[in-house]
Design a protein around this motif. Structure first.
Motif, PDB file in Angstrom:
ATOM      1  N   TRP A  39       0.804  -1.218   0.280  1.00  0.00           N
ATOM      2  CA  TRP A  39       0.447  -0.348  -0.182  1.00  0.00           C
ATOM      3  C   TRP A  39       0.455   1.454   0.049  1.00  0.00           C
ATOM      4  O   TRP A  39       1.565   1.008   0.439  1.00  0.00           O
ATOM      5  CB  TRP A  39      -0.331   0.047   1.144  1.00  0.00           C
ATOM      6  CG  TRP A  39      -1.792  -1.206   1.611  1.00  0.00           C
ATOM      7  CD1 TRP A  39      -1.600  -2.317   1.457  1.00  0.00           C
ATOM      8  CD2 TRP A  39      -3.264  -1.278   1.629  1.00  0.00           C
ATOM      9  NE1 TRP A  39      -3.204  -2.851   1.439  1.00  0.00           N
ATOM     10  CE2 TRP A  39      -3.762  -2.212   1.283  1.00  0.00           C
ATOM     11  CE3 TRP A  39      -3.915   0.317   1.306  1.00  0.00           C
ATOM     12  CZ2 TRP A  39      -4.987  -2.722   1.461  1.00  0.00           C
ATOM     13  CZ3 TRP A  39      -5.528   0.450   1.183  1.00  0.00           C
ATOM     14  CH2 TRP A  39      -6.163  -1.049   1.737  1.00  0.00           C
ATOM     15  N   ILE A  40       0.502   2.318  -0.590  1.00  0.00           N
ATOM     16  CA  ILE A  40       1.350   3.599  -0.031  1.00  0.00           C
ATOM     17  C   ILE A  40      -0.187   4.908  -0.147  1.00  0.00           C
ATOM     18  O   ILE A  40      -1.680   4.653   0.039  1.00  0.00           O
ATOM     19  CB  ILE A  40       1.297   3.614  -1.356  1.00  0.00           C
ATOM     20  CG1 ILE A  40       0.550   4.180  -2.516  1.00  0.00           C
ATOM     21  CG2 ILE A  40       2.901   3.390  -2.480  1.00  0.00           C
ATOM     22  CD1 ILE A  40       1.409   5.180  -3.895  1.00  0.00           C
ATOM     23  N   LYS A  41       0.111   5.803   1.018  1.00  0.00           N
ATOM     24  CA  LYS A  41      -0.531   6.578   1.517  1.00  0.00           C
ATOM     25  C   LYS A  41       0.288   8.061   1.394  1.00  0.00           C
ATOM     26  O   LYS A  41       1.385   7.746   1.667  1.00  0.00           O
ATOM     27  CB  LYS A  41      -0.449   6.623   3.389  1.00  0.00           C
ATOM     28  CG  LYS A  41      -1.559   7.772   3.953  1.00  0.00           C
ATOM     29  CD  LYS A  41      -1.863   6.668   4.871  1.00  0.00           C
ATOM     30  CE  LYS A  41      -2.574   7.571   6.533  1.00  0.00           C
ATOM     31  NZ  LYS A  41      -2.343   7.393   7.531  1.00  0.00           N
ATOM     32  N   ALA A  42      -0.517   8.923   0.670  1.00  0.00           N
ATOM     33  CA  ALA A  42      -0.669  10.366   0.630  1.00  0.00           C
ATOM     34  C   ALA A  42      -1.832  11.010   0.630  1.00  0.00           C
ATOM     35  O   ALA A  42      -2.820  10.697   0.458  1.00  0.00           O
ATOM     36  CB  ALA A  42       0.413  10.740  -0.939  1.00  0.00           C
ATOM     37  N   ASN A  43      -1.019  12.311   1.780  1.00  0.00           N
ATOM     38  CA  ASN A  43      -2.483  13.076   1.906  1.00  0.00           C
ATOM     39  C   ASN A  43      -3.716  12.797   2.823  1.00  0.00           C
ATOM     40  O   ASN A  43      -4.696  13.002   2.597  1.00  0.00           O
ATOM     41  CB  ASN A  43      -3.132  13.574   0.629  1.00  0.00           C
ATOM     42  CG  ASN A  43      -1.592  14.494  -0.284  1.00  0.00           C
ATOM     43  OD1 ASN A  43      -0.560  15.552   0.946  1.00  0.00           O
ATOM     44  ND2 ASN A  43      -1.427  14.649  -1.295  1.00  0.00           N
ATOM     45  N   GLN A  44      -2.972  11.410   4.185  1.00  0.00           N
ATOM     46  CA  GLN A  44      -4.174  11.318   4.447  1.00  0.00           C
ATOM     47  C   GLN A  44      -4.849   9.953   3.741  1.00  0.00           C
ATOM     48  O   GLN A  44      -5.780   9.363   4.040  1.00  0.00           O
ATOM     49  CB  GLN A  44      -4.986  11.784   5.203  1.00  0.00           C
ATOM     50  CG  GLN A  44      -4.474  12.739   5.824  1.00  0.00           C
ATOM     51  CD  GLN A  44      -3.503  12.221   7.046  1.00  0.00           C
ATOM     52  OE1 GLN A  44      -3.717  11.014   7.299  1.00  0.00           O
ATOM     53  NE2 GLN A  44      -1.603  12.855   6.846  1.00  0.00           N
ATOM     54  N   SER A  45      -4.799   9.913   2.316  1.00  0.00           N
ATOM     55  CA  SER A  45      -5.870   8.997   1.334  1.00  0.00           C
ATOM     56  C   SER A  45      -5.252   7.623   1.301  1.00  0.00           C
ATOM     57  O   SER A  45      -3.423   7.616   0.262  1.00  0.00           O
ATOM     58  CB  SER A  45      -6.016   9.521  -0.190  1.00  0.00           C
ATOM     59  OG  SER A  45      -6.024   8.534  -0.771  1.00  0.00           O
ATOM     60  N   GLU A  46      -5.173   6.257   1.314  1.00  0.00           N
ATOM     61  CA  GLU A  46      -4.015   5.362   1.045  1.00  0.00           C
ATOM     62  C   GLU A  46      -4.808   4.775  -0.113  1.00  0.00           C
ATOM     63  O   GLU A  46      -6.261   4.668  -0.186  1.00  0.00           O
ATOM     64  CB  GLU A  46      -4.879   3.929   2.601  1.00  0.00           C
ATOM     65  CG  GLU A  46      -4.197   4.769   3.794  1.00  0.00           C
ATOM     66  CD  GLU A  46      -4.272   3.886   4.746  1.00  0.00           C
ATOM     67  OE1 GLU A  46      -5.745   2.629   4.244  1.00  0.00           O
ATOM     68  OE2 GLU A  46      -4.313   3.901   6.000  1.00  0.00           O
ATOM     69  N   GLU A  47      -3.895   3.905  -0.367  1.00  0.00           N
ATOM     70  CA  GLU A  47      -3.683   3.370  -2.202  1.00  0.00           C
ATOM     71  C   GLU A  47      -3.355   1.987  -1.977  1.00  0.00           C
ATOM     72  O   GLU A  47      -2.024   1.899  -1.840  1.00  0.00           O
ATOM     73  CB  GLU A  47      -4.142   3.664  -3.462  1.00  0.00           C
ATOM     74  CG  GLU A  47      -4.055   3.152  -4.775  1.00  0.00           C
ATOM     75  CD  GLU A  47      -3.185   3.443  -5.020  1.00  0.00           C
ATOM     76  OE1 GLU A  47      -3.257   3.180  -6.811  1.00  0.00           O
ATOM     77  OE2 GLU A  47      -2.802   5.339  -5.351  1.00  0.00           O
ATOM     78  N   ARG A  48      -4.594   0.744  -2.169  1.00  0.00           N
ATOM     79  CA  ARG A  48      -3.454  -0.650  -1.823  1.00  0.00           C
ATOM     80  C   ARG A  48      -3.313  -0.926  -4.079  1.00  0.00           C
ATOM     81  O   ARG A  48      -3.742  -0.899  -4.913  1.00  0.00           O
ATOM     82  CB  ARG A  48      -4.488  -1.632  -2.651  1.00  0.00           C
ATOM     83  CG  ARG A  48      -3.580  -2.855  -2.125  1.00  0.00           C
ATOM     84  CD  ARG A  48      -4.760  -3.592  -1.323  1.00  0.00           C
ATOM     85  NE  ARG A  48      -5.651  -4.609  -2.080  1.00  0.00           N
ATOM     86  CZ  ARG A  48      -7.007  -4.784  -1.744  1.00  0.00           C
ATOM     87  NH1 ARG A  48      -6.581  -5.514  -0.897  1.00  0.00           N
ATOM     88  NH2 ARG A  48      -7.814  -5.444  -3.155  1.00  0.00           N
ATOM     89  N   LEU A  49      -1.341  -1.165  -4.048  1.00  0.00           N
ATOM     90  CA  LEU A  49      -0.642  -1.343  -5.212  1.00  0.00           C
ATOM     91  C   LEU A  49      -1.639  -2.326  -5.417  1.00  0.00           C
ATOM     92  O   LEU A  49      -1.211  -2.942  -6.651  1.00  0.00           O
ATOM     93  CB  LEU A  49       0.171  -0.849  -5.301  1.00  0.00           C
ATOM     94  CG  LEU A  49       0.369   0.391  -4.609  1.00  0.00           C
ATOM     95  CD1 LEU A  49       2.088   1.415  -4.572  1.00  0.00           C
ATOM     96  CD2 LEU A  49       0.014   1.638  -5.191  1.00  0.00           C
ATOM     97  N   THR A  50      -1.232  -3.835  -4.851  1.00  0.00           N
ATOM     98  CA  THR A  50      -1.240  -5.499  -5.111  1.00  0.00           C
ATOM     99  C   THR A  50      -2.228  -6.307  -3.863  1.00  0.00           C
ATOM    100  O   THR A  50      -2.902  -5.634  -3.539  1.00  0.00           O
ATOM    101  CB  THR A  50      -0.112  -5.971  -4.646  1.00  0.00           C
ATOM    102  OG1 THR A  50       0.338  -6.019  -3.457  1.00  0.00           O
ATOM    103  CG2 THR A  50       1.411  -5.223  -4.956  1.00  0.00           C
TER     104      THR A  50
END
Length: 403
Positions: A39-50
């Motif tokens: 996962w990555i997180k930027a500006n309090q928003s998380e995104e799953r990459l796999t």
């Protein structure tokens, strides 16, 4: 589920008055492993990459554009090497099997070991560098490697572990492994220090001093023996000067150089932790002088350099081991100076493990838990311990970009 995180800087912090140098602070994003996925997180928003599971060992490239990670459970004998590109949002498999993958410190090249062969990938193809590799590290400028071959058992007895340097050709396709390998030190078969001796079987954990003139590394005996006794050593880059410093164990903080001077910190003392929270002392080797910084009746579990003369340590009172976690000592963080005897406690309550200093943010971070193996949260503060607060919940295995 253990969560593995990689941290890179996302907000601006003001440098505390404890350190007077002005710093240009970097923004910070977060990449991490959750439920076995990246996962990555930027500006309090998380995104799953796999979403394929069994993901581990994420690492940032030197410029933060790409993430290296591995796929494969701990029960599998092969681990694929993958790269995620944050600019193109694409994944690419680099190798079907790659152990100990590492980014070049200066380019988008990845080195990894496959059944003893050291290979380098330019993200398109891979090229063999050499064979018979036990462990390795990139040279600081990314032009080649320092590497080790382990000792082998022959009918006549054990051979010596050997250190090599090897340069990469400008054209990887023309790399000639045998011709380019330079043997620069043969480690003695037996090492001794303070009435303790070990067989020298392998060499690992290579780290360069800030001026690049010295290398620290760990010499280990056979696998089971190495759980209790190894030696931290230093060697000059030309192989002319070699010194055995002290006995260490492998599952505490690895030896680490100060950020700007040739001072090496390490936790001295043999015997795994289950033999007791004792006999673990913070020592500094400033070529060629040594000093011990741990007070009597205390033991160190981890450390991090804050500046060339200050460290933060995770420290407990010496205690016998107990399988009851409620009877295990809870470490406090202390600020230790190599310039004087002043040592200041940084934390108000116990349970503070594995500190790490985020230099580009001038912040001290650490894990907080009820035990060595319990649920972990990450806390952060100024280097003097002020403004301490919870940073990340349920986190482990953090690394930082930029450091």
């Amino acid at each position: 589920m253990k969560i593995k995180l990689i941290m890179i800087l996302a907000c601006f912090f003001s440098a505390p008055q404890l350190f007077h140098a002005q710093q240009t602070l970097k923004p910070l994003n977060t990449a991490f492993i959750r439920d076995d996925n990246l996962w990555i997180k930027a500006n309090q928003s998380e995104e799953r990459l796999t979403n394929i599971g069994n993901i581990s060992s994420p690492q940032w490239s030197f410029d933060g554009r790409r993430l290296l990670y591995q796929k494969g459970s701990s029960y599998e004998t092969k681990h694929e090497v993958w790269v995620y590109d944050l600019k193109t949002h694409s994944h690419k498999k680099i190798a079907e099997n790659g152990e100990n993958p590492k980014w070049s410190p200066s380019s988008h090249l990845i080195a990894y070991v496959d059944q003893g062969s050291l290979n380098v990938s330019d993200l398109k193809d891979f090229y063999n560098v050499t064979f018979g590799v036990d462990d390795y590290a990139w040279l600081p400028d990314g032009t080649g490697f320092i590497l080790s071959s382990s000792a082998n058992l022959l009918p006549s007895g054990w051979t010596n572990p050997v250190l090599y340097k090897i340069k990469l050709n400008s054209s990887l396709s023309s790399q000639q492994s045998v011709e380019n390998a330079d043997e620069f030190f043969r480690i003695p078969k037996t090492l001794s220090k303070n009435q303790t001796s070990i067989m020298a079987i392998g060499a690992s954990n290579f780290s360069f001093s800030p001026d690049g003139k010295w290398i620290s590394f760990i010499v280990s005996p056979t696998a089971s023996w190495s759980m209790d006794s190894n030696f931290v050593c230093v060697i000059s880059i030309d192989g002319a000067q070699f010194e055995v410093l002290d006995e260490v164990i492998s599952h505490l903080t690895s030896p680490g150089w100060a950020p700007g001077i040739n001072s090496l910190a390490y936790i001295e003392g043999g015997g795994r932790i289950v033999f007791g929270f004792k006999n673990k002392h913070l020592k500094i080797k400033e070529i060629p002088v040594s000093q011990t910084l741990t007070p009597k009746n205390y033991a160190e579990l981890a450390f991090t350099w804050i500046s060339d003369d200050k460290l933060a340590v995770s420290r407990v009172r010496e205690t016998e081991w107990s399988n009851d976690i409620m009877k295990q000592p809870l470490p406090q963080l202390y600020l230790v100076s190599t310039a004087n005897t002043v040592q200041k406690r940084l934390t108000a309550s116990g349970g503070n493990y594995d500190p790490f200093y985020i230099r580009s943010a001038a912040k001290l971070a650490w894990y907080k838990s009820i035990s060595l193996t319990g649920h972990r949260d990450v806390w952060i503060s100024n280097p003097d311990g002020s403004e301490a607060h919870l940073w990340v919940k349920n986190a482990d295995s953090l690394t930082v970009f930029p450091k």
